[in-house]
Design an enzyme around this catalytic site. Structure first.
Site, PDB file in Angstrom:
ATOM      1  N   SER A  10       1.064  -1.886  -0.356  1.00 33.95           N
ATOM      2  CA  SER A  10      -0.270   0.074  -0.350  1.00 33.95           C
ATOM      3  C   SER A  10       1.378   1.345   0.173  1.00 33.95           C
ATOM      4  CB  SER A  10      -0.391  -0.181   1.133  1.00 33.95           C
ATOM      5  OG  SER A  10      -1.347  -0.879   1.109  1.00 33.95           O
TER       6      SER A  10
HETATM    7  N1  SAH Z   1      -0.783  -4.396   4.163  1.00 35.22           N
HETATM    8  C1  SAH Z   1       0.010  -5.448   2.843  1.00 35.22           C
HETATM    9  C2  SAH Z   1      -1.130  -4.970   1.903  1.00 35.22           C
HETATM   10  C3  SAH Z   1      -0.789  -5.307   0.814  1.00 35.22           C
HETATM   11  S1  SAH Z   1      -2.412  -5.606  -1.249  1.00 35.22           S
HETATM   12  C4  SAH Z   1       1.135  -4.421   2.966  1.00 35.22           C
HETATM   13  O1  SAH Z   1       1.435  -3.729   3.709  1.00 35.22           O
HETATM   14  O2  SAH Z   1       1.583  -4.730   1.942  1.00 35.22           O
HETATM   15  C5  SAH Z   1      -3.740  -6.772   0.246  1.00 35.22           C
HETATM   16  C6  SAH Z   1      -3.261  -8.159   0.076  1.00 35.22           C
HETATM   17  O3  SAH Z   1      -4.876  -8.568   1.233  1.00 35.22           O
HETATM   18  C7  SAH Z   1      -2.949  -8.515  -0.694  1.00 35.22           C
HETATM   19  O4  SAH Z   1      -1.695  -9.596  -0.016  1.00 35.22           O
HETATM   20  C8  SAH Z   1      -3.990  -9.972  -1.065  1.00 35.22           C
HETATM   21  O5  SAH Z   1      -3.307 -11.545  -1.135  1.00 35.22           O
HETATM   22  C9  SAH Z   1      -4.615  -9.992   0.272  1.00 35.22           C
HETATM   23  N2  SAH Z   1      -5.631 -10.462   0.659  1.00 35.22           N
HETATM   24  C10 SAH Z   1      -6.597 -10.755  -0.602  1.00 35.22           C
HETATM   25  N3  SAH Z   1      -7.815 -11.240   0.122  1.00 35.22           N
HETATM   26  C11 SAH Z   1      -7.347 -12.019   1.190  1.00 35.22           C
HETATM   27  C12 SAH Z   1      -8.537 -13.081   2.035  1.00 35.22           C
HETATM   28  N4  SAH Z   1      -9.762 -12.767   1.738  1.00 35.22           N
HETATM   29  N5  SAH Z   1      -7.539 -12.952   3.115  1.00 35.22           N
HETATM   30  C13 SAH Z   1      -5.863 -12.796   3.826  1.00 35.22           C
HETATM   31  N6  SAH Z   1      -5.834 -12.120   2.352  1.00 35.22           N
HETATM   32  C14 SAH Z   1      -6.200 -11.331   1.313  1.00 35.22           C
END
Ligand code: SAH
Length: 213
Positions: A64
């Site tokens: 993000s």
């Molecule tokens: N907090 C992270 C943001 C990553 S983007 C950072 O700082 O890098 C969002 C993340 O949510 C992705 O890694 C994706 O794989 C995950 N995601 C999507 N659907 C999900 C679900 N149902 N359960 C857990 N994680 C999920």
């Protein structure tokens, strides 16, 4: 895995930029200054790590944008020792920010590749969340509930019922709601059945995906 004075200087500038963009919580800004974001990115992006931008990480996901991380974290009003559930561990950067603020973090990721990379990276950086879990965030972590607050870091079409059930009374659930674009939504739990809803602006996230595990 190097953190140089140049990186530290760039982080200070990033924290200043976030302050100019309206982030006022000093503890959030301090965490941004402390966490080496360049080590959460592929080395080809290292030179850009302290720009206020999202970048691609493994498994087609993104780390993000710093402003988004700071904004969501500020809404959480983190206190030391708070027990926080994060859905979407991704690169682990948001996890690291929460740990740096003294929270006990439980985080769930559904992409096994990312889960493995991040679970290996965080201890190398000396960052110790309470629990990292590979699984479906729609279900939360019932065995560890209730939580002081919950943060979802992917765009959700609905508020998962399990997450509402796992929030303490008085606690906050921060979740970007919507398909193409999301409205940052904060639900504050008033009692067993009632939640107060606040909408806090438009954002863009990768989707919170269902039913792959
Ligand atoms: N907090 C992270 C943001 C990553 S983007 C950072 O700082 O890098 C969002 C993340 O949510 C992705 O890694 C994706 O794989 C995950 N995601 C999507 N659907 C999900 C679900 N149902 N359960 C857990 N994680 C999920």
């Amino acid at each position: 895995m190097k953190d140089t004075t140049k990186h530290q200087g760039l982080r200070k500038q990033l924290a200043k930029l976030l302050e100019d963009k309206g982030i006022t919580d000093k503890k959030v800004l301090e965490a941004i200054k402390n966490i080496p974001r360049h080590l959460f990115l592929d080395s080809s992006f290292e030179d850009f790590a302290y720009q206020d931008k999202a970048f691609p990480i493994a498994a087609g996901q993104t780390i993000s944008q710093p402003h988004t991380v700071a904004f969501q974290t500020q809404l959480l009003q983190v206190k030391k020792e708070d027990k926080i559930l994060e859905i979407g561990t991704g690169s682990g950067y948001q996890t690291a920010v929460l740990v740096a603020m003294g929270a006990k973090v439980y985080s769930v990721e559904r992409q096994s590749e990312l889960f493995k990379i991040t679970a290996a990276l965080l201890p190398k950086l000396g960052i110790r969340p309470k629990h990292l879990s590979f699984g479906d965030g729609y279900k939360g972590l019932p065995n560890h509930a209730p939580f002081d607050s919950i943060i979802v870091t992917a765009g959700a079409p609905i508020v998962p019922k399990a997450l509402m059930a796992q929030l303490k009374i008085g606690g906050r659930l921060i979740i970007p709601l919507g398909k193409e674009q999301q409205v940052m939504t904060m639900l504050i739990r008033k009692n067993e059945t009632q939640f107060e809803k606040h909408e806090c602006g438009d954002f863009k996230f990768v989707p919170l995906l269902e039913n792959r595990i």
